[in-house]
Design a protein around this motif. Structure first.
Motif, PDB file in Angstrom:
ATOM      1  N   VAL A  73       0.604  -1.526  -0.221  1.00  0.00           N
ATOM      2  CA  VAL A  73       0.002  -0.107  -0.214  1.00  0.00           C
ATOM      3  C   VAL A  73       1.085   1.477  -0.205  1.00  0.00           C
ATOM      4  O   VAL A  73       1.620   1.413   0.807  1.00  0.00           O
ATOM      5  N   ALA A  74       0.660   2.718  -1.037  1.00  0.00           N
ATOM      6  CA  ALA A  74       1.231   3.441  -0.414  1.00  0.00           C
ATOM      7  C   ALA A  74      -0.030   4.753  -0.926  1.00  0.00           C
ATOM      8  O   ALA A  74      -0.505   4.298  -0.803  1.00  0.00           O
ATOM      9  N   LEU A  75       1.048   5.816   0.825  1.00  0.00           N
ATOM     10  CA  LEU A  75       0.073   6.652   0.432  1.00  0.00           C
ATOM     11  C   LEU A  75       0.860   7.676  -0.524  1.00  0.00           C
ATOM     12  O   LEU A  75       1.367   8.266  -0.534  1.00  0.00           O
ATOM     13  N   VAL A  76       0.084   9.116  -1.194  1.00  0.00           N
ATOM     14  CA  VAL A  76       0.889   9.562  -2.187  1.00  0.00           C
ATOM     15  C   VAL A  76      -0.387  10.692  -1.852  1.00  0.00           C
ATOM     16  O   VAL A  76      -1.416  10.567  -2.426  1.00  0.00           O
ATOM     17  N   THR A  77       0.345  12.074  -1.298  1.00  0.00           N
ATOM     18  CA  THR A  77      -0.061  13.003  -1.171  1.00  0.00           C
ATOM     19  C   THR A  77      -0.062  14.045  -2.565  1.00  0.00           C
ATOM     20  O   THR A  77       0.380  13.833  -3.136  1.00  0.00           O
ATOM     21  N   GLY A  78      -1.010  14.661  -2.289  1.00  0.00           N
ATOM     22  CA  GLY A  78      -2.240  15.436  -3.996  1.00  0.00           C
ATOM     23  C   GLY A  78      -1.329  14.972  -4.627  1.00  0.00           C
ATOM     24  O   GLY A  78      -0.778  15.454  -5.832  1.00  0.00           O
ATOM     25  N   ALA A  79      -2.536  13.754  -4.835  1.00  0.00           N
ATOM     26  CA  ALA A  79      -2.212  12.843  -5.969  1.00  0.00           C
ATOM     27  C   ALA A  79      -3.741  12.781  -7.587  1.00  0.00           C
ATOM     28  O   ALA A  79      -3.350  11.870  -7.854  1.00  0.00           O
TER      29      ALA A  79
END
Ligand SMILES: NC(=O)c1ccc[n+]([C@@H]2O[C@H](COP(=O)([O-])OP(=O)(O)OC[C@H]3O[C@@H](n4cnc5c(N)ncnc54)[C@H](O)[C@@H]3O)[C@@H](O)[C@H]2O)c1
Length: 259
Positions: free
Chosen positions: A7-13
């Motif tokens: 799982v990845a969290l990408v901010t401003g995606a």
């Protein structure tokens, strides 16, 4: 038991580089938390594109410059997936006006620091505290990526506040790399050059001229979000396991000094 996807969290995606990174990670088999702040429709479209790639895109609204929003975002990630393997600090803003450093306002400075430095600094702190207490059994070590900029070392006197924030972000990557290495968590700073996104829209003609006619970058083309996405996938998939705190220039060679 079905193997869980990382799982990845990408901010401003919802757009630009963040969108490119989210889709590249989806292509590499990651479920992605698509953080956005205003454009819910665009974030929804990124999530739909991820579903087409056969992974899950989970949309989560949070203003990364606001502490309570960061807390809620991280809680949402763990409530939804129970784990986080990769944090990509991508969200960022340029100054509302490019003002001469002799005149630029304190308000703009605070805005740049809040979104581009304080936000990712404390989001990384929050996530790092979760990552260090993870269950290590059979799971590849998590990683953290910080998307900075060539502005971390390039002086543009018409947006000093942005440059100062990005320079601070470069140190942020080193600090967390040093602190987290003992926990097996590598941290990378990815430094994009001039990338074709909404952010660079207002200066498109000027940069076109610099790139194509003035030799600004040895590789004479605009960067695209996919260029940054590929670099993130490389570190996420453990292609640089003995490197941490490393700066990865994704800038067409802008950083080279040539004579
Ligand atoms: N485009 C370039 O040439 C370039 C070059 C170097 C670095 N960067 C950096 O890459 C990152 C992405 O830039 P981009 O060109 O895709 O810009 P963009 O403006 O197209 O996208 C930025 C994204 O960040 C989000 N965002 C802004 N403030 C936020 C907040 N407070 N909380 C959560 N999300 C927020 C926006 O909604 C948007 O989705 C930024 O950190 C930028 O500084 C861009």
């Amino acid at each position: 038991m079905e193997r869980q996807r990382p799982v990845a969290l990408v901010t401003g995606a919802s757009r630009g580089i963040g969108r490119g990174v989210a889709l590249a990670l989806g292509g590499a088999g990651y479920d992605v938390v698509v953080n956005y702040v205003r454009d819910a429709d665009a974030a929804g479209k990124v999530s739909a594109s991820l579903a087409e790639l056969g992974v899950r895109g989970h949309v989560s609204r949070a203003d990364i410059s606001v502490a309570a929003d960061r807390e809620r975002l991280v809680a949402d990630v763990y409530d939804t997936f129970g784990r986080l393997d990769l944090l990509v600090n991508n969200a960022g803003v340029g100054p509302k006006v490019r003002a001469d450093i002799l005149e630029a306002s304190e308000e703009s400075f605070d805005h740049m620091i809040g979104v581009n430095l304080r936000g990712p600094y404390f989001l990384t702190q929050l996530v790092a505290n979760r990552m260090v207490v993870r269950d290590r059994s059979g799971v590849p070590a998590p990683k953290i990526v910080i998307i900075s900029s060539i502005s971390a070392y390039t002086a543009s006197a018409n947006r000093g506040d942005y440059c100062v924030a990005k320079a601070g972000l470069a140190m942020t990557a080193k600090l967390f790399a040093a602190r987290l290495a003992g926990h097996g968590i590598n941290v990378y700073e990815i430094r994009p050059g001039i990338i074709e996104t909404d952010m660079t829209g207002p200066v498109r003609d000027r940069y076109d001229d610099l790139i194509h006619n003035k030799g600004l970058t040895p590789i004479a083309r605009w960067g695209v979000p996919e260029d940054v996405g590929r670099a993130v996938v490389a570190v996420a998939t453990d292609l640089l396991p003995f490197s941490t705190g490393q700066v990865i220039d994704v800038d067409g060679g802008f950083h080279l000094r040539t004579l």
